[in-house]
Scaffold this motif. Structure first.
Motif, PDB file in Angstrom:
ATOM      1  N   LYS A  20       0.837  -1.199   0.000  1.00 25.81           N
ATOM      2  CA  LYS A  20       0.000   0.000   0.000  1.00 25.81           C
ATOM      3  C   LYS A  20       0.878   1.257   0.000  1.00 25.81           C
ATOM      4  O   LYS A  20       2.100   1.172   0.225  1.00 25.81           O
ATOM      5  CB  LYS A  20      -0.933  -0.061   1.209  1.00 25.81           C
ATOM      6  N   TYR A  60     -12.544  -3.315  -3.413  1.00 27.15           N
ATOM      7  CA  TYR A  60     -13.138  -3.282  -2.068  1.00 27.15           C
ATOM      8  C   TYR A  60     -14.665  -3.230  -2.131  1.00 27.15           C
ATOM      9  O   TYR A  60     -15.303  -2.594  -1.290  1.00 27.15           O
ATOM     10  CB  TYR A  60     -12.587  -2.086  -1.283  1.00 27.15           C
ATOM     11  N   LEU A  63     -16.797  -3.637   0.894  1.00 29.28           N
ATOM     12  CA  LEU A  63     -16.625  -2.671   2.001  1.00 29.28           C
ATOM     13  C   LEU A  63     -17.285  -1.326   1.700  1.00 29.28           C
ATOM     14  O   LEU A  63     -17.186  -0.390   2.506  1.00 29.28           O
ATOM     15  CB  LEU A  63     -15.127  -2.448   2.267  1.00 29.28           C
ATOM     16  N   PHE A  68     -15.569   3.521   7.076  1.00 30.57           N
ATOM     17  CA  PHE A  68     -14.182   3.896   6.745  1.00 30.57           C
ATOM     18  C   PHE A  68     -13.891   3.829   5.248  1.00 30.57           C
ATOM     19  O   PHE A  68     -12.774   4.079   4.826  1.00 30.57           O
ATOM     20  CB  PHE A  68     -13.187   3.005   7.508  1.00 30.57           C
ATOM     21  N   LEU A  72     -10.523   4.958   3.312  1.00 32.29           N
ATOM     22  CA  LEU A  72      -9.732   3.861   2.742  1.00 32.29           C
ATOM     23  C   LEU A  72      -9.344   4.170   1.289  1.00 32.29           C
ATOM     24  O   LEU A  72      -8.188   3.986   0.894  1.00 32.29           O
ATOM     25  CB  LEU A  72     -10.538   2.551   2.827  1.00 32.29           C
ATOM     26  N   ARG A  96      -1.709 -14.768   3.953  1.00 30.36           N
ATOM     27  CA  ARG A  96      -2.517 -14.110   4.993  1.00 30.36           C
ATOM     28  C   ARG A  96      -1.817 -14.226   6.354  1.00 30.36           C
ATOM     29  O   ARG A  96      -1.798 -13.281   7.129  1.00 30.36           O
ATOM     30  CB  ARG A  96      -3.915 -14.729   5.060  1.00 30.36           C
ATOM     31  N   THR A 102      -5.685  -7.805  10.287  1.00 27.43           N
ATOM     32  CA  THR A 102      -6.038  -6.523   9.646  1.00 27.43           C
ATOM     33  C   THR A 102      -5.641  -5.332  10.520  1.00 27.43           C
ATOM     34  O   THR A 102      -5.112  -4.335  10.026  1.00 27.43           O
ATOM     35  CB  THR A 102      -7.559  -6.473   9.382  1.00 27.43           C
ATOM     36  N   ARG A 113       2.429  -6.833   9.067  1.00 26.10           N
ATOM     37  CA  ARG A 113       1.735  -5.769   9.806  1.00 26.10           C
ATOM     38  C   ARG A 113       2.221  -5.687  11.250  1.00 26.10           C
ATOM     39  O   ARG A 113       2.356  -4.589  11.805  1.00 26.10           O
ATOM     40  CB  ARG A 113       0.229  -6.004   9.754  1.00 26.10           C
ATOM     41  N   VAL A 120      -4.808   0.487  11.962  1.00 28.46           N
ATOM     42  CA  VAL A 120      -5.555  -0.199  10.898  1.00 28.46           C
ATOM     43  C   VAL A 120      -5.685   0.645   9.627  1.00 28.46           C
ATOM     44  O   VAL A 120      -5.819   0.098   8.521  1.00 28.46           O
ATOM     45  CB  VAL A 120      -6.941  -0.652  11.423  1.00 28.46           C
ATOM     46  N   ASN A 123      -1.990   0.088   7.242  1.00 28.74           N
ATOM     47  CA  ASN A 123      -1.498  -1.258   7.575  1.00 28.74           C
ATOM     48  C   ASN A 123      -0.629  -1.908   6.483  1.00 28.74           C
ATOM     49  O   ASN A 123      -0.476  -3.127   6.435  1.00 28.74           O
ATOM     50  CB  ASN A 123      -2.645  -2.161   8.031  1.00 28.74           C
TER      51      ASN A 123
END
Ligand code: UDP
Length: 161
Positions: A20, A60, A63, A68, A72, A96, A102, A113, A120, A123
């Motif tokens: 990210k 996403y 979501l 958020f 995000l 994972r 997360t 992380r 969060v 992350n």
């Protein structure tokens, strides 16, 4: 069908991993790639890009109703991403585990992380959460021609070619 060199089922499982914008800004790209390489996974696709809102709303989509979600998307479009496809036995689940919880506050030390983040909303990394999810995400972020089917040296040295 089993691999001659490992005896393991010859899996072509793949997952999507993205570093990210905070991970790129903090110069964590090399360390993160190193973890996946040394674990034994094979890199089959890699690119750096600035994500569009459209791709993120697809990525996403589950979501979109979360409180958020807008922050995000702002976070994910704040700078370049490094997006990768990794291949290997059980790569979705193992990635994972390597990425960690997360919420970095709950992520174990030794995970990406857990070692590099505290909040969060920053992350550092994404990894697909299921085999089906990975297939969708890989199609969303990559064209088939940009994923390489190449033979590792360990396959070459054991005469698998
Ligand atoms: N996220 C956030 N606040 C939250 C939950 C999630 O900002 O309370 C962000 C965070 O970047 C997370 C992403 O939304 O990685 C996707 O959330 P998901 O539940 O899918 O977690 P992941 O699969 O990334 O661990």
């Amino acid at each position: 069908h089993r691999s001659k060199s490992t005896g393991l089922p010859d899996v072509r499982e793949r997952t999507l991993v993205a570093i990210k914008p905070d991970g790129v800004q903090r110069r964590l790209v090399g360390q993160i790639i190193q973890r996946f390489e040394q674990r034994g996974f094979k890199l089959v696709g890699l690119k750096m890009l600035q994500a569009s809102q459209d791709v993120l709303s697809e990525h996403y989509c589950n979501l979109r109703t979360k409180p958020f979600y807008n922050s995000l998307v702002r976070y994910m479009t704040s700078g370049p991403l490094v997006v990768m496809v990794w291949e290997g036995h059980n790569v979705v689940q193992t990635s994972r585990t390597m990425v960690g919880h997360t919420n970095p506050a709950q992520a174990q030390a030794g995970t990406v992380r857990g070692d590099f983040s505290i909040h969060v909303s920053r992350n550092v990394i994404h990894a697909s959460d299921s085999v089906e999810g990975a297939q969708k995400e890989i199609q969303l972020w990559f064209q088939a021609k940009d994923l390489l089917d190449w033979n590792c040296w360990d396959q070459i040295s054991t005469g698998e070619l």
